[in-house]
Design an enzyme around this catalytic site. Structure first.
Site, PDB file in Angstrom:
ATOM      1  N   SER A  24       0.652  -1.253   0.004  1.00 20.01           N
ATOM      2  CA  SER A  24       0.032   0.031   0.010  1.00 20.01           C
ATOM      3  C   SER A  24       0.867   1.384  -0.004  1.00 20.01           C
ATOM      4  CB  SER A  24      -0.872   0.257   1.152  1.00 20.01           C
ATOM      5  OG  SER A  24      -0.326   0.339   2.301  1.00 20.01           O
ATOM      6  N   THR A  56      -1.496   0.675  -6.413  1.00 20.00           N
ATOM      7  CA  THR A  56      -1.542   0.082  -4.935  1.00 20.00           C
ATOM      8  C   THR A  56      -2.678   0.744  -4.328  1.00 20.00           C
ATOM      9  OG1 THR A  56      -0.441  -0.469  -3.155  1.00 20.00           O
ATOM     10  CG2 THR A  56      -0.173   1.610  -3.700  1.00 20.00           C
ATOM     11  N   TYR A  57      -2.855   0.687  -3.162  1.00 16.32           N
ATOM     12  CA  TYR A  57      -3.985   1.164  -2.302  1.00 16.32           C
ATOM     13  C   TYR A  57      -3.751   2.054  -1.379  1.00 16.32           C
ATOM     14  CZ  TYR A  57      -3.143  -2.534   0.852  1.00 16.32           C
ATOM     15  OH  TYR A  57      -2.563  -3.526   1.613  1.00 16.32           O
ATOM     16  N   GLY A  72       5.874  -2.052   1.190  1.00 11.74           N
ATOM     17  CA  GLY A  72       5.736  -3.554   0.455  1.00 11.74           C
ATOM     18  C   GLY A  72       6.529  -3.236  -0.789  1.00 11.74           C
ATOM     19  N   ALA A  73       6.067  -3.796  -1.722  1.00 15.37           N
ATOM     20  CA  ALA A  73       6.823  -4.018  -2.946  1.00 15.37           C
ATOM     21  C   ALA A  73       6.937  -2.615  -3.643  1.00 15.37           C
ATOM     22  CB  ALA A  73       6.026  -4.914  -3.912  1.00 15.37           C
ATOM     23  N   ALA A  74       5.836  -1.648  -3.015  1.00 19.59           N
ATOM     24  CA  ALA A  74       5.827  -0.320  -3.864  1.00 19.59           C
ATOM     25  C   ALA A  74       7.248   0.329  -3.248  1.00 19.59           C
ATOM     26  CB  ALA A  74       4.685   0.394  -3.399  1.00 19.59           C
TER      27      ALA A  74
END
Length: 143
Positions: A24, A56-57, A72-74
């Protein structure tokens, strides 16, 4: 149905990146409220420095913190200090385009709102579309 811009945070600075969080982007609820971005809403993120584009959110951080944290991945797509553009979108029927007025906030390097504007579409008598960027808020102070 057409996918169109619903709200935009333009030039907001990344304040942190947390690779070990479960995904996110964390944003200040004050910024989200003003632009019209909801928690759990999916957004597109465009990194002005690297050109990276991700989706993403949104989750809300601490109100008034001016945070912008990639999780995270972001977190791999941005560095602290990068300026990014966050854009939410919606699907509408083309004939309703003139009814929406997407809000756009621009930011200084400390993530204070610098400018408030909105996008304004219209239809001329001959049926052609018009587009303008207006200062202020829809229904409020606009030029």
């Amino acid at each position: 149905m057409k996918k169109v811009v619903a709200a935009k945070l333009h030039g907001i600075t990344v304040t942190d990146a947390d690779l070990n969080y479960h995904g996110s982007i964390t944003l200040d609820p004050d910024h989200c409220d003003e632009a019209g971005i909801l928690p759990l809403e999916f957004v597109e993120i465009w990194n002005r420095a690297s050109g990276a584009r991700i989706s993403t959110y949104v989750i809300y951080g601490e109100r008034g913190s001016r945070c912008c944290v990639l999780n995270g991945a972001a977190a791999r797509t941005c560095q602290v200090g990068d300026e990014i553009i966050i854009c939410s979108s919606t699907y509408i029927e083309e004939r309703h385009l003139v009814e929406i007025k997407p809000r756009v906030l621009t930011f200084d390097r400390e993530n204070s709102v610098r400018d408030r504007m909105f996008y304004d579409c219209g239809i001329k008598d001959d049926g052609t579309m018009t587009f303008a960027v207006r200062v202020g808020s829809p229904g409020g102070n606009a030029t």
